[in-house]
Design a protein around this motif. Structure first.
Motif, PDB file in Angstrom:
ATOM      1  N   ASN A 174       0.439  -1.123  -0.112  1.00 41.33           N
ATOM      2  CA  ASN A 174       0.129   0.025  -0.160  1.00 41.33           C
ATOM      3  C   ASN A 174       1.125   1.517  -0.429  1.00 41.33           C
ATOM      4  O   ASN A 174       2.082   1.243   0.797  1.00 41.33           O
ATOM      5  CB  ASN A 174      -0.994  -0.287   1.373  1.00 41.33           C
ATOM      6  CG  ASN A 174      -2.198  -0.388   0.955  1.00 41.33           C
ATOM      7  OD1 ASN A 174      -2.170  -1.755   0.664  1.00 41.33           O
ATOM      8  ND2 ASN A 174      -3.621  -0.446   2.026  1.00 41.33           N
ATOM      9  N   PRO A 175       0.741   1.981  -0.467  1.00 41.66           N
ATOM     10  CA  PRO A 175       1.326   3.630  -0.355  1.00 41.66           C
ATOM     11  C   PRO A 175       1.600   4.462   0.547  1.00 41.66           C
ATOM     12  O   PRO A 175       0.484   3.603   2.008  1.00 41.66           O
ATOM     13  CB  PRO A 175       0.334   4.371  -2.009  1.00 41.66           C
ATOM     14  CG  PRO A 175      -0.856   3.697  -1.915  1.00 41.66           C
ATOM     15  CD  PRO A 175      -0.786   2.468  -1.598  1.00 41.66           C
ATOM     16  N   GLU A 177       0.519   7.315   1.876  1.00 40.55           N
ATOM     17  CA  GLU A 177      -0.395   7.849   2.255  1.00 40.55           C
ATOM     18  C   GLU A 177      -2.286   6.968   2.730  1.00 40.55           C
ATOM     19  O   GLU A 177      -3.238   7.524   3.227  1.00 40.55           O
ATOM     20  CB  GLU A 177      -1.227   9.510   1.063  1.00 40.55           C
ATOM     21  CG  GLU A 177      -1.546   8.577  -0.163  1.00 40.55           C
ATOM     22  CD  GLU A 177      -0.131   7.704  -0.441  1.00 40.55           C
ATOM     23  OE1 GLU A 177       1.273   7.608  -0.517  1.00 40.55           O
ATOM     24  OE2 GLU A 177      -0.270   8.271  -2.296  1.00 40.55           O
ATOM     25  N   THR A 233      -7.931   7.089  -4.031  1.00 32.85           N
ATOM     26  CA  THR A 233      -8.096   7.121  -2.491  1.00 32.85           C
ATOM     27  C   THR A 233      -8.906   7.992  -1.910  1.00 32.85           C
ATOM     28  O   THR A 233      -9.563   9.094  -1.760  1.00 32.85           O
ATOM     29  CB  THR A 233      -6.959   7.141  -2.384  1.00 32.85           C
ATOM     30  OG1 THR A 233      -5.668   7.386  -2.504  1.00 32.85           O
ATOM     31  CG2 THR A 233      -6.770   7.355   0.176  1.00 32.85           C
TER      32      THR A 233
ATOM     33  N   PRO B  23      -1.582   8.092  -6.637  1.00 36.51           N
ATOM     34  CA  PRO B  23      -0.384   7.688  -5.333  1.00 36.51           C
ATOM     35  C   PRO B  23      -0.101   6.450  -6.033  1.00 36.51           C
ATOM     36  O   PRO B  23      -0.471   5.581  -6.951  1.00 36.51           O
ATOM     37  CB  PRO B  23      -1.444   7.357  -4.676  1.00 36.51           C
ATOM     38  CG  PRO B  23      -2.676   7.599  -4.330  1.00 36.51           C
ATOM     39  CD  PRO B  23      -3.103   7.718  -6.011  1.00 36.51           C
ATOM     40  N   VAL B  24       0.786   6.092  -5.497  1.00 37.14           N
ATOM     41  CA  VAL B  24       2.507   4.630  -6.042  1.00 37.14           C
ATOM     42  C   VAL B  24       2.344   3.748  -5.278  1.00 37.14           C
ATOM     43  O   VAL B  24       2.263   3.351  -4.354  1.00 37.14           O
ATOM     44  CB  VAL B  24       3.453   5.190  -6.587  1.00 37.14           C
ATOM     45  CG1 VAL B  24       3.789   4.055  -7.403  1.00 37.14           C
ATOM     46  CG2 VAL B  24       3.112   5.885  -7.841  1.00 37.14           C
ATOM     47  N   ALA B  25       1.494   2.209  -5.300  1.00 40.94           N
ATOM     48  CA  ALA B  25       1.871   1.252  -4.714  1.00 40.94           C
ATOM     49  C   ALA B  25       3.040   0.743  -5.157  1.00 40.94           C
ATOM     50  O   ALA B  25       3.805   0.616  -5.791  1.00 40.94           O
ATOM     51  CB  ALA B  25       0.689  -0.018  -5.051  1.00 40.94           C
ATOM     52  N   THR B  26       4.084   0.369  -4.046  1.00 40.92           N
ATOM     53  CA  THR B  26       5.353  -0.046  -4.802  1.00 40.92           C
ATOM     54  C   THR B  26       4.868  -1.673  -4.841  1.00 40.92           C
ATOM     55  O   THR B  26       4.712  -2.487  -4.263  1.00 40.92           O
ATOM     56  CB  THR B  26       6.343  -0.322  -2.867  1.00 40.92           C
ATOM     57  OG1 THR B  26       5.720   1.086  -2.357  1.00 40.92           O
ATOM     58  CG2 THR B  26       7.882  -0.382  -3.289  1.00 40.92           C
TER      59      THR B  26
END
Lengths: 401, 205
Positions: A174-175, A177, A233, B23-26
């Protein structure tokens, strides 16, 4: 030849339009005919006991109807068995544990009443960098597994994908934030995956009184499913748990239950393609909605109120303004619900987590759904999980076969 | 243009494909991953026989993208639906000039004891299969059992013909890159995957 092909295709399409099991991945092969066995993933309540998979006979004509007819132990108490799921072909059942970070893969095709342990994934932390497998979501030939924590018990959570036999394919974390993770559900016809958020191992391993109530998520992530790319999000009341898409084809909306907000939230896509959320129902102060299920006709949502001991049925004819339709009190601390494919029965268990349960009276019960959508407890179906041959067990997740 | 974008996406990986504001998931590269089509597993190798008697091995097919599935002619549920979907895909691939040289379809006989080469050829014709590009392949019963097991679909005593209704997308290096469910088959999505992989395979040649 062509006529035969066309006729066969038409029959297949008709067969596919019947009501089907809900709250399973849409990729899972549906059960044909009434259920015969109920799998209950069970936590040993006695430290000397064995965690394991209980099999309850739910075939109506059977002499042992309503009894535990088999129990497959997976090891000494302390694993915290939690959720489970079928692979897409329904041949295997994946069942995981929140304290020991393990996944047990059972064969359930050869003899559904006698699950056979095929493989144990017990190095998940090293393999994936994640801890606390939660949701077992079938994709074609694969399983998508969400994890509540990073391998050290903190954040971020994420999800991993495996082949049906248990080989890792890839991992997503998950990111920063939105680091909390919980459930995942795909709506293939609109190419969207939504994931939700709970709390990590560092918190849920402690007795409830010691939980840090601020160490939890309030986000839903909307993903481009095909590309596994986060698009948005969204926020809700604290700790949105289950993700339930509307069952109507092409409809890009659904619901989630906020455990600490005592509420149901609607999420959905607007005309501009963007998703938004809105509070849809107030479940009453102190409900702590632990599970959220759907009727196969997309008419009702069923919510278990763990702290107020209710199962509430909400009419979602108006998806953004659900209306309370009925309330059932099945016994203390109801938790997991499992609705049958015909929508006429709901199996109920009453253990949430060993760190959260406030009663030691564990059972599996059955509610019948009338033609009017009203719920009625079956007075003859009560599987007492305090009296299993191997000692008392906390009954948690269920699957039918 | 769409082909070019998709090929770029596959080659450059997910980092460049993402919206910079999102947003970026790793992503852990436990296995090398190229964008939307991860390497799921190595496809099982085989030597089978086509309906015209030719021997066809998976090594012969290397360099081409292929969609592989299992069928049997008496099948009344999943197989005709799978075959109808492959027939639609065949038409679309032919229209794009990809069929044959760069993309193949392969239906492996699940019931070779019953389905003779002639029976398979009739079945294939019923779905308009182009024999140069849509192969119906047949092995011994033992080889068939081994192959489906390698794809994770075990034959069970008394229900040998019950099988998963899956279609496997295999790249030019004989690796499974996507698995489609017949029930939730999205033709446009599949076409996008095939075109993208074919573009990568084309550059590798």
């Amino acid at each position: 030849m062509k006529k035969t092909v066309l006729l066969t295709l038409a029959l297949c399409l008709l067969a596919g339009s019947a009501l089907a099991e809900v709250c399973l991945s849409p990729y899972v092969k549906r059960l044909q005919g009434p259920e015969k066995v109920l799998y209950v993933w069970s936590v040993a309540a006695d430290p000397a006991g064995q965690d394991g998979l209980a099999v309850v006979d739910v075939a109506l004509p059977s002499a042992t109807y309503g009894q535990v007819v088999n129990f497959v132990p997976v090891g000494p108490a302390g694993n915290e068995p939690h959720h489970m799921g079928f692979t897409d072909d329904r041949a295997k059942l994946w069942a995981g544990t929140l304290f020991s970070n393990r996944i047990f893969i059972f064969d359930v095709a050869e003899d559904p009443a006698h699950p056979r342990l095929l493989r144990t994934l017990d190095t998940l932390g090293e393999l994936t960098g994640l801890f606390g497998p939660h949701t077992y979501y079938a994709l074609p030939g694969r399983m998508l597994i969400t994890f509540l924590s990073a391998a050290d018990g903190g954040l971020p959570g994420g999800f991993a994908e495996f082949t049906n036999s248990g080989d890792l394919i890839r991992v997503f974390k998950n990111p920063p934030e939105a680091p909390y993770q919980y459930d995942a559900a795909v709506k293939p016809d609109v190419n969207r995956l939504v994931t939700s958020s709970f709390t990590p191992y560092r918190n849920y391993k402690k007795p409830l009184a010691q939980w840090d109530m601020k160490d939890g998520g309030n986000t839903l992530l909307v993903w481009d499913f095909k590309n596994r790319k986060i698009l948005q999000t969204l926020t809700t009341d604290p700790v949105p748990l289950e993700v339930r898409w509307s069952l109507k084809p092409g409809r890009a909306y659904g619901w989630t239950n906020s455990a600490l907000g005592d509420s149901i939230w609607w999420f959905g896509q607007g005309a501009d393609g963007r998703f938004s959320t809105r509070k849809a129902a107030d479940l009453g102060k102190g409900c702590l909605p632990a599970d959220l299920r759907q009727s196969p006709d997309d008419h009702y949502l069923y919510v278990s109120c763990f702290l107020t001991s209710q199962v509430q049925a909400w009419d979602v004819s108006d998806p953004v303004k659900p209306r309370l339709h009925d309330v059932l009190v099945p016994g203390v601390q109801p938790n997991m619900l499992h609705v049958t494919g015909d929508g006429k029965r709901i199996y109920i268990t009453n253990s949430l987590l060993s760190t959260m349960d406030y009663s030691q009276n564990f059972w599996v019960r059955l509610a019948h759904v009338g033609p009017d959508g009203r719920l009625k407890l079956d007075p003859f179906f009560n599987v007492d999980f305090t009296k299993l041959p191997g000692g008392p067990h906390r009954a948690h997740d269920m699957l039918l076969n | 243009m769409a082909v070019l974008s998709l090929a770029g996406l596959l080659l450059l990986g997910p980092a460049l494909a993402r919206d910079a504001s999102a947003p970026v998931a790793t992503e852990w590269r436990v296995h090398p991953v190229e964008g939307r089509l991860p390497i799921i597993r190595t496809a099982p190798a085989y030597v089978l026989t086509a309906t015209d008697g030719r021997t066809v091995s998976s090594a012969d097919l290397a360099g081409k993208v292929r969609l592989e599935t299992f069928v049997y002619t008496r099948c009344q549920d999943a197989c005709p639906l799978v075959s109808a979907k492959l027939a639609r895909l065949q038409r679309r691939l032919a229209a794009r000039g990809l069929l044959g040289d760069r993309v193949l379809l392969a239906s492996i006989a699940l019931d070779p004891a019953h389905d003779s080469p002639a029976a398979l050829a009739r079945y294939a014709a019923g779905f308009g299969a182009d024999p140069r590009a849509w192969l119906y392949l047949r092995g011994t019963p033992a080889e068939t059992r081994r192959l489906r097991a390698a794809y994770g679909d075990l034959a069970r005593p008394g229900q040998e013909l019950a099988h998963a209704d899956l279609i496997f997308l295999i790249d030019g290096l004989n690796r499974v890159r996507e698995i489609y469910s017949q029930r939730l088959f999205d033709l446009e999505q599949v076409l996008g995957d095939v075109v993208g992989l074919a573009a990568v395979a084309g550059r590798a040649r």
